[in-house]
Design a protein around this motif. Sequence first.
Motif, PDB file in Angstrom:
ATOM      1  N   TYR A   1       0.831  -1.209   0.000  1.00  0.00           N
ATOM      2  CA  TYR A   1       0.000   0.000   0.000  1.00  0.00           C
ATOM      3  C   TYR A   1       0.867   1.261   0.000  1.00  0.00           C
ATOM      4  N   VAL A   2       1.874   1.272   0.875  1.00  0.00           N
ATOM      5  CA  VAL A   2       2.768   2.438   0.941  1.00  0.00           C
ATOM      6  C   VAL A   2       3.515   2.618  -0.378  1.00  0.00           C
ATOM      7  N   ALA A   3       3.987   1.508  -0.955  1.00  0.00           N
ATOM      8  CA  ALA A   3       4.710   1.580  -2.227  1.00  0.00           C
ATOM      9  C   ALA A   3       3.824   2.148  -3.329  1.00  0.00           C
ATOM     10  N   LYS A   4       2.550   1.759  -3.330  1.00  0.00           N
ATOM     11  CA  LYS A   4       1.630   2.288  -4.341  1.00  0.00           C
ATOM     12  C   LYS A   4       1.423   3.791  -4.165  1.00  0.00           C
TER      13      LYS A   4
ATOM     14  N   CYS B   1      15.602   0.744   0.013  1.00  0.00           N
ATOM     15  CA  CYS B   1      15.572   0.074  -1.293  1.00  0.00           C
ATOM     16  C   CYS B   1      15.053   0.988  -2.396  1.00  0.00           C
ATOM     17  N   ALA B   2      14.150   1.890  -2.032  1.00  0.00           N
ATOM     18  CA  ALA B   2      13.552   2.785  -3.028  1.00  0.00           C
ATOM     19  C   ALA B   2      14.466   3.941  -3.392  1.00  0.00           C
TER      20      ALA B   2
ATOM     21  N   ASN C   1       4.474   5.571  -5.449  1.00  0.00           N
ATOM     22  CA  ASN C   1       4.882   5.228  -6.821  1.00  0.00           C
ATOM     23  C   ASN C   1       6.197   4.437  -6.841  1.00  0.00           C
ATOM     24  N   ILE C   2       6.319   3.511  -5.895  1.00  0.00           N
ATOM     25  CA  ILE C   2       7.496   2.634  -5.825  1.00  0.00           C
ATOM     26  C   ILE C   2       7.118   1.280  -6.416  1.00  0.00           C
ATOM     27  N   SER C   3       7.927   0.783  -7.348  1.00  0.00           N
ATOM     28  CA  SER C   3       7.676  -0.528  -7.947  1.00  0.00           C
ATOM     29  C   SER C   3       8.181  -1.611  -6.993  1.00  0.00           C
ATOM     30  N   LEU C   4       7.245  -2.281  -6.321  1.00  0.00           N
ATOM     31  CA  LEU C   4       7.573  -3.303  -5.317  1.00  0.00           C
ATOM     32  C   LEU C   4       6.787  -4.560  -5.624  1.00  0.00           C
ATOM     33  N   ASP C   5       7.483  -5.688  -5.852  1.00  0.00           N
ATOM     34  CA  ASP C   5       6.756  -6.933  -6.106  1.00  0.00           C
ATOM     35  C   ASP C   5       6.448  -7.642  -4.793  1.00  0.00           C
ATOM     36  N   GLU C   6       5.518  -8.595  -4.849  1.00  0.00           N
ATOM     37  CA  GLU C   6       5.005  -9.233  -3.634  1.00  0.00           C
ATOM     38  C   GLU C   6       6.085 -10.042  -2.907  1.00  0.00           C
ATOM     39  N   LYS C   7       6.947 -10.735  -3.662  1.00  0.00           N
ATOM     40  CA  LYS C   7       7.993 -11.531  -3.022  1.00  0.00           C
ATOM     41  C   LYS C   7       8.976 -10.634  -2.270  1.00  0.00           C
ATOM     42  N   ALA C   8       9.287  -9.473  -2.858  1.00  0.00           N
ATOM     43  CA  ALA C   8      10.186  -8.532  -2.181  1.00  0.00           C
ATOM     44  C   ALA C   8       9.537  -7.985  -0.913  1.00  0.00           C
ATOM     45  N   ALA C   9       8.234  -7.703  -0.982  1.00  0.00           N
ATOM     46  CA  ALA C   9       7.523  -7.200   0.203  1.00  0.00           C
ATOM     47  C   ALA C   9       7.525  -8.244   1.312  1.00  0.00           C
ATOM     48  N   LEU C  10       7.331  -9.511   0.944  1.00  0.00           N
ATOM     49  CA  LEU C  10       7.331 -10.577   1.943  1.00  0.00           C
ATOM     50  C   LEU C  10       8.719 -10.771   2.546  1.00  0.00           C
ATOM     51  N   LEU C  11       9.762 -10.618   1.720  1.00  0.00           N
ATOM     52  CA  LEU C  11      11.120 -10.742   2.231  1.00  0.00           C
ATOM     53  C   LEU C  11      11.442  -9.611   3.202  1.00  0.00           C
ATOM     54  N   ILE C  12      11.027  -8.389   2.863  1.00  0.00           N
ATOM     55  CA  ILE C  12      11.223  -7.253   3.777  1.00  0.00           C
ATOM     56  C   ILE C  12      10.518  -7.525   5.101  1.00  0.00           C
ATOM     57  N   ALA C  13       9.302  -8.066   5.031  1.00  0.00           N
ATOM     58  CA  ALA C  13       8.541  -8.356   6.249  1.00  0.00           C
ATOM     59  C   ALA C  13       9.257  -9.399   7.106  1.00  0.00           C
TER      60      ALA C  13
ATOM     61  N   GLY D   1      17.151   3.911  -5.129  1.00  0.00           N
ATOM     62  CA  GLY D   1      17.608   3.806  -6.505  1.00  0.00           C
ATOM     63  C   GLY D   1      16.454   3.926  -7.479  1.00  0.00           C
ATOM     64  N   GLU D   2      16.775   3.872  -8.761  1.00  0.00           N
ATOM     65  CA  GLU D   2      15.760   4.001  -9.791  1.00  0.00           C
ATOM     66  C   GLU D   2      15.195   2.653 -10.225  1.00  0.00           C
ATOM     67  N   GLU D   3      15.864   1.565  -9.874  1.00  0.00           N
ATOM     68  CA  GLU D   3      15.415   0.244 -10.301  1.00  0.00           C
ATOM     69  C   GLU D   3      14.267  -0.245  -9.436  1.00  0.00           C
ATOM     70  N   PRO D   4      13.436  -1.150  -9.969  1.00  0.00           N
ATOM     71  CA  PRO D   4      12.323  -1.716  -9.177  1.00  0.00           C
ATOM     72  C   PRO D   4      12.851  -2.463  -7.957  1.00  0.00           C
ATOM     73  N   VAL D   5      12.040  -2.488  -6.906  1.00  0.00           N
ATOM     74  CA  VAL D   5      12.426  -3.172  -5.669  1.00  0.00           C
ATOM     75  C   VAL D   5      12.065  -4.650  -5.818  1.00  0.00           C
ATOM     76  N   THR D   6      13.078  -5.487  -6.012  1.00  0.00           N
ATOM     77  CA  THR D   6      12.893  -6.923  -6.185  1.00  0.00           C
ATOM     78  C   THR D   6      13.476  -7.669  -4.994  1.00  0.00           C
ATOM     79  N   GLU D   7      13.236  -8.982  -4.974  1.00  0.00           N
ATOM     80  CA  GLU D   7      13.770  -9.821  -3.893  1.00  0.00           C
ATOM     81  C   GLU D   7      15.290  -9.764  -3.869  1.00  0.00           C
ATOM     82  N   LYS D   8      15.912  -9.736  -5.050  1.00  0.00           N
ATOM     83  CA  LYS D   8      17.376  -9.673  -5.139  1.00  0.00           C
ATOM     84  C   LYS D   8      17.893  -8.363  -4.579  1.00  0.00           C
ATOM     85  N   LEU D   9      17.239  -7.256  -4.918  1.00  0.00           N
ATOM     86  CA  LEU D   9      17.669  -5.948  -4.423  1.00  0.00           C
ATOM     87  C   LEU D   9      17.536  -5.860  -2.911  1.00  0.00           C
ATOM     88  N   VAL D  10      16.432  -6.398  -2.374  1.00  0.00           N
ATOM     89  CA  VAL D  10      16.238  -6.376  -0.917  1.00  0.00           C
ATOM     90  C   VAL D  10      17.346  -7.164  -0.230  1.00  0.00           C
ATOM     91  N   SER D  11      17.716  -8.327  -0.802  1.00  0.00           N
ATOM     92  CA  SER D  11      18.792  -9.135  -0.224  1.00  0.00           C
ATOM     93  C   SER D  11      20.103  -8.369  -0.213  1.00  0.00           C
TER      94      SER D  11
END
Length: 551
Positions: free
Chosen positions: A188-191, A223-224, A194-206, A226-236
């Motif tokens: 919700y916060v990412a939306k 994570c936000a 305007n942050i591109s956050l996928d569900e797997k990345a959100a679950l990993l952050i949690a 940078g300009e790239e989307p927030v993915t599971e790899k980026l969160v790691s």
Amino acid sequence: MYQALYRKYRPKVFSDVYGQEHVTSTLLNELKEGRVSHAYLFTGSRGIGKTTCAKILAKAVNCENSQNGEPCNECEMCRGLDNGSIYDVVEIDAASNNGVDNIRDLREEANYTPTRGKYRVYIIDEVHMLSPGAFNALLKTLEEPPAHVIFILATTEIHKIPATILSRCQRFDFRRINPDVMAKRLLYVAKQENISLDEKAALLIARIADGGMRDALSILDQCAGGEEPVTEKLVSEVAGIAGRDSLYELSSAAADKDSGRALDVISALHRSSYDMERLCTEMIGHFRNFMIVKTVKNSRSLIVCTDDEFAQIEKSAGRFTLAAVIRALDLFQNALAAIKRGSNARIEMEMSFIKLCEPALDTNAEALVQRISALESALKNGAAAAQGARQVQPLQSASAQQPEEGGADGEPSAQEPDYGNAPLTDEMQEESSAPAAQQSRQEEQQEFTRWADLLEEIRKADVSLFGVLSGAGGYTRGGYFLIDSTNPMVRDFIKVPANAKTIRRALYELTGVNYKLGLFRHAEKKESAARDPLEDLISRAQGSVDVDIKD
């Protein structure tokens, strides 16, 4: 000026507080019915909403247009408390104001009526940091404060609060926020941002935040950047944790007893600047998942992960016995404690994996007692059995050892095979001692890697048979399944038709192959310079015997 996400999205009403419905619903009912207590105690881990709820409660009791217990956030009182222009709500940091004089000043100030609101509210954060004298000074005022004063105490260490303080407060225990609930809030916060956050990345952050919403929003904020989307790899990468693939690779190396491969993986992670303490924590969580899978019937509900990852967890857990999983957890827990005491994190992790892969190196008292017990058992039972042992093979030739029940190309038929009720026989003949024959046998023989799963299937059907086979192993050779055990009772047990049928049925459930049963003993190994003395004694006591029993 940019405002951090955890500050920007701090809840302003109780309905916005995630994961603490058991607290907010009770507070709302008290506010609606006008039954406001004079003292509250909020306890729980960091970043889960204690101070936030305290501020909302302070506004709600002073709000001029309260709506079903919620503050309106529009009246002069609510706006004044938000921007700090009204001083009827006082926040005190007990970590830096923990003396008797600080509490005496608070007591004198509490006698004055509020300037604008109905109540003067004191929020004492980290109240467990108060000195014993300060607690005693607060005691009388906390028990019988002026009618216009409310105390809200917050702490992360409830065990440090004196019982006399606890008995004078309404206590609310805040829970760690469920990762699924936290992930929804992050999306919700990412939306909104305007942050591109996928569900797997959100679950990993949690999962990384470990129940704390503030930590989760801080990680998302980082994570936000940078300009790239927030993915599971980026969160790691941002959080400095090992990817899930690395965890499975390390556990696979432990199952294969390959300490060299495990150390190579740790070295690669270290070069990538992964935090070794975090890696240790991740391995504890990883093996905890294995433990849950092997002990809980409905384990899916207790493990936060995707369906694909859960299938991978089940597959990896099948390579370990429950005892091996518990031993791994003990090793990593001890390593984590050593790291927190200041030991070199990388070395502690490397030592843990070496001990996990090489049980003979474990100097733990329990490990030594277990090995000594094995030696005593071998000396008592194994030596006598070894005297009359012979290397034998079944009367059938290798070409006749395939199960008759198989369909085309060796695949099992759709109909479950008849396991038979006839006991195993003792018909045997001497095996050729020619080196070529021995080499041929060795090439056909393969270790059965799913022994732990087989034992689990047997345990469900027959606990006594499970106990006899515990600590054993298995090999496949042609159409035969050979049980490798030093326990002399195994031979008698598998001669019983019901027991043989149970083992063969479990094998069929796992492999789809209708094996015939036999016994196996390791051939005597060559001596090595670095041979463990305890292992040498056990080997000498057991002797060298290789017995197959024809079905």
